[in-house]
Structures are given as structure tokens and as C-alpha cells.
Write a protein that holds these residues in place. Structure first.
Motif, PDB file in Angstrom:
ATOM      1  N   TYR A   1       0.779  -1.147   0.070  1.00  0.00           N
ATOM      2  CA  TYR A   1       0.065  -0.022   0.063  1.00  0.00           C
ATOM      3  C   TYR A   1       0.845   1.194   0.098  1.00  0.00           C
ATOM      4  O   TYR A   1       1.675   1.516   0.772  1.00  0.00           O
ATOM      5  CB  TYR A   1      -0.985  -0.155   1.237  1.00  0.00           C
ATOM      6  CG  TYR A   1      -1.943  -1.026   1.237  1.00  0.00           C
ATOM      7  CD1 TYR A   1      -3.256  -0.868   0.288  1.00  0.00           C
ATOM      8  CD2 TYR A   1      -1.901  -2.434   1.838  1.00  0.00           C
ATOM      9  CE1 TYR A   1      -4.142  -1.766   0.345  1.00  0.00           C
ATOM     10  CE2 TYR A   1      -2.431  -3.253   1.657  1.00  0.00           C
ATOM     11  CZ  TYR A   1      -3.853  -3.254   0.873  1.00  0.00           C
ATOM     12  OH  TYR A   1      -4.814  -4.004   0.848  1.00  0.00           O
TER      13      TYR A   1
ATOM     14  N   LYS B   1      -9.159   0.346   0.456  1.00  0.00           N
ATOM     15  CA  LYS B   1      -8.056   0.627   1.280  1.00  0.00           C
ATOM     16  C   LYS B   1      -7.253   1.745   1.114  1.00  0.00           C
ATOM     17  O   LYS B   1      -6.297   2.417   1.679  1.00  0.00           O
ATOM     18  CB  LYS B   1      -7.191  -0.477   1.693  1.00  0.00           C
ATOM     19  CG  LYS B   1      -7.824  -1.640   2.388  1.00  0.00           C
ATOM     20  CD  LYS B   1      -6.918  -2.713   2.584  1.00  0.00           C
ATOM     21  CE  LYS B   1      -7.409  -3.823   3.134  1.00  0.00           C
ATOM     22  NZ  LYS B   1      -6.713  -5.041   3.546  1.00  0.00           N
ATOM     23  N   ASP B   2      -7.837   2.686  -0.086  1.00  0.00           N
ATOM     24  CA  ASP B   2      -6.988   4.000  -0.303  1.00  0.00           C
ATOM     25  C   ASP B   2      -7.095   4.914   0.681  1.00  0.00           C
ATOM     26  O   ASP B   2      -8.162   5.204   1.429  1.00  0.00           O
ATOM     27  CB  ASP B   2      -7.665   4.420  -1.604  1.00  0.00           C
ATOM     28  CG  ASP B   2      -6.760   5.559  -2.311  1.00  0.00           C
ATOM     29  OD1 ASP B   2      -6.872   6.596  -1.925  1.00  0.00           O
ATOM     30  OD2 ASP B   2      -6.091   5.231  -3.271  1.00  0.00           O
TER      31      ASP B   2
ATOM     32  N   LYS C   1      -0.759  -1.714  -6.682  1.00  0.00           N
ATOM     33  CA  LYS C   1      -0.525  -2.833  -5.623  1.00  0.00           C
ATOM     34  C   LYS C   1      -0.795  -4.259  -6.087  1.00  0.00           C
ATOM     35  O   LYS C   1       0.084  -5.152  -6.008  1.00  0.00           O
ATOM     36  CB  LYS C   1      -1.622  -2.589  -4.471  1.00  0.00           C
ATOM     37  CG  LYS C   1      -1.625  -3.600  -3.395  1.00  0.00           C
ATOM     38  CD  LYS C   1      -2.944  -3.523  -2.710  1.00  0.00           C
ATOM     39  CE  LYS C   1      -2.730  -4.630  -1.605  1.00  0.00           C
ATOM     40  NZ  LYS C   1      -2.686  -5.960  -1.982  1.00  0.00           N
TER      41      LYS C   1
ATOM     42  N   ALA D   1      -8.550  -3.463  -3.090  1.00  0.00           N
ATOM     43  CA  ALA D   1      -7.589  -2.548  -2.746  1.00  0.00           C
ATOM     44  C   ALA D   1      -7.903  -0.916  -2.867  1.00  0.00           C
ATOM     45  O   ALA D   1      -7.533  -0.200  -2.330  1.00  0.00           O
ATOM     46  CB  ALA D   1      -6.302  -2.346  -3.905  1.00  0.00           C
TER      47      ALA D   1
END
Length: 333
Positions: A129, A293-294, A233, A290
Motif C-alpha cells: 500500500y 483501503k485507499d 498494488k 485495494a
């Protein structure tokens, strides 16, 4: 504090004057050191392995330890000479070493010159990340010397083009410089390059002055970055950051659908296609996960920026909306 931007075709002498100061501690990478190591001959320095893999807390600790061992104190100035990874990492060290010291950025890649060197964002990655741990810490000076750009390999050039093309849909002046196509940039046209570098820096400086901590208008710079970072990612950073931004712009435009002007969507698709960027095979569900989770998100929704020059705005999407959009885009290829 306002960052002083010093630009020129070749700032070698000015850079040497800065690195020869006894207060300087240089951070660079193994690639830059091979070609430009003479710029800091005799100076205290630390060389990191080139690549995104060095943007870690472990490397952060190694640089800080090297600074401590070499006698650096609060009067030290960290001098970052390299691309975005070097600037992000060295800037974060400067933001935290002894609770903060001055730093100077000397960006050597197109991406760094038009984007990451300006604005004070510093960070390291956490696993796959990007930029999860960091600080806002403006450099005292940025030295933009375009002579560094003539040794860049094609992938690094395309990386920088990604951020310039993004800015072309935020700042009409950049779009006008490109004259509706990235062709001149692909050809490395010197006049177009210098004009783009100058205007991209001016545009980002203006946004940063209004919104240093990215709570308002500066968010516009995140166009292409939500899905772009997710692809980066899931693809394990096999391509350059700017390439993922180009992919993110194309896919986000598709996902936004009717919220976005149809002609604008076509323009973005045409620009991205002309660069020849190579998309990885990806799992849409992993990309959507993904995106969740930014660091730009809030309230359980995914933040995506809709590019429209001065009317660029944030759109909040659910996980299901992003998953559906990314899946349909992939099926349409």
C-alpha cells in the motif's frame, strides 16, 4: 513557508554548491549515483537501492541512523537527488529527524519534476500500500534541471507523461501546450517538454498554496490515482507509477459513466491509447478491494476524482459500484 523553485537547462554548478555545504546530507539511489555521483563528491550521503522497494520504514531507519552516525543535527539540510522514491523517502526523513530539519529536492525524473517534487508530500509505503505513513513537509528549495531528463529510459519518460496528461485535464494551459495530443511529448519535443514542466509546477504550486493538507481543491491531483494505486498494488509495482495513473484515468472514466461528459471520456481514452500503455491482467475484485483501503476514502466509500478542469470534483462510490465498473471495463476490452 513557500518553496523556492529554481529552474534551468543545467543547474550542475548550483547543485554542487548546495551539496558541498557542510550542513548537507545527500540521499540518492544506485541508478542516479552511477551517472551523477560527482554532484555530491566529498559530501555526507546515503545511497538507497533504486526502485519502489526502497520506500519502506526499514530504509527510513537506515537513513536516519546514517545521519546520526555522521553527526547530523538540527542544522542539517537533507538534499534529495533522484526521482519520486528518493524525494518521498528523503523528505519523510527530513520531516521527522530530530522532529524536523530543512530539505532541498533535486528531482531527476520527469515524474518528479512535474509532480512529486512540489507540494510537500513525503511518505513511505506499508507493504504493497503506497504512501500510508508520511507527513506534509515542504522543501526549502526545488532545483528543476531539465538536463537530467535526456538520459531517461522510455519507461521513466512514460511515467512522467502520465502525470502531465493527468494535469492536461485539470489545467487548460497544459492541454493547450499539448495541442490535443501527447504526440509531441512522446517525441520528447524540447519546447513542449519545458513548457509542460513549467506549467505543471505552477499549477501544483497554486493548488498547494490554497490547500496544503489536501482537504479541498488539491484533491483534484488524485485523478486516476484511486484505481491507479489499486492496480499498482495488485500488479506488484511491475510498471511505473505514471503508467498506472494513465490506466487509472481510463478505467475511472469508464466507471464514472454518465456522471462524466461523453466527449471528455473520449478525449481521455484517446490520450491514454496514444501512449501505448500496456495493461496487466488483473482480478477486478482484488482491484476493488485495494480501492477500499485507499487513504483518500472516507465514510466507507471509495473516493474517485472526476476530471473537469476548474470543475473537477470528488465522487464517492460504493465497493459494488467500483467492482461492477472495473469488471465491465475489463469485459469490454
Amino acid at each position: 513557508m513557500e518553496t523556492k523553485i529554481i529552474g534551468g537547462a543545467n543547474l550542475t554548478q548550483k547543485i554542487r554548491e548546495i551539496t558541498s555545504d557542510k550542513s548537507a546530507f545527500v540521499v540518492s539511489d544506485s541508478n542516479v549515483a552511477l551517472t551523477y555521483g560527482s554532484l555530491w563528491q566529498g559530501a555526507k550521503h546515503y545511497i538507497i537501492p533504486a526502485g519502489e522497494g526502497s520506500k519502506t520504514l526499514d530504509m527510513f531507519g537506515k537513513i536516519a541512523k546514517a545521519m546520526l552516525d555522521s553527526g547530523c543535527d538540527r542544522q542539517t539540510t537533507v538534499v534529495a537527488i533522484g526521482g519520486g522514491v528518493v524525494g518521498d523517502l528523503a523528505g519523510f526523513v527530513a520531516a521527522t529527524y530530530m522532529r524536523g530539519v530543512k530539505w532541498i529536492n533535486v528531482p531527476t525524473t520527469l515524474l518528479a519534476q512535474v509532480d512529486s517534487s512540489v507540494g510537500g508530500k513525503t511518505a513511505v509505503d506499508l507493504g504493497d500500500y503506497k504512501n500510508i505513513i508520511g507527513a506534509f513537509h515542504l522543501p526549502e528549495k526545488v532545483l528543476v534541471s531539465t538536463h537530467f531528463l535526456y538520459t531517461l529510459p522510455d519507461r521513466e519518460w512514460l511515467c512522467g507523461m502520465g502525470e502531465i496528461i493527468k494535469t492536461a485535464f485539470l489545467d487548460r494551459k497544459v492541454y493547450e501546450i499539448l495541442d490535443g495530443s501527447p504526440e509531441k511529448l512522446l517525441e520528447r519535443d524540447e519546447a513542449v517538454l519545458e513548457a509542460c514542466v513549467h506549467e505543471c509546477i505552477a499549477y501544483k504550486r497554486e493548488l498547494t498554496a490554497r490547500d496544503l493538507y489536501e482537504s479541498g481543491p488539491r484533491k483534484a491531483l488524485n485523478v486516476g490515482h484511486t484505481i491507479g494505486h489499486a492496480l499498482e498494488k495488485t500488479d506488484k509495482h511491475r510498471r511505473s507509477h505514471g503508467e498506472y495513473v494513465l490506466m487509472g484515468m481510463e478505467i475511472e472514466s469508464f466507471v464514472l459513466g454518465d456522471r462524466m461528459d461523453c466527449e471528455r471520456r473520449k478525449e481521455i481514452s484517446a490520450f491514454v491509447a496514444e501512449t501505448g500503455v500496456d495493461y496487466p491482467d488483473f482480478n477486478p475484485e482484488e482491484v476493488a478491494a485495494a480501492c477500499m483501503k485507499d487513504k483518500k476514502n472516507g465514510g466507507g466509500a471509495i473516493s474517485v476524482m472526476l476530471p473537469d478542469y476548474e470543475n473537477t470534483r470528488e465522487v464517492r462510490l460504493s465497493f459494488d459500484e467500483v467492482l461492477r465498473g472495473v469488471t465491465l471495463w475489463k469485459l469490454s476490452r
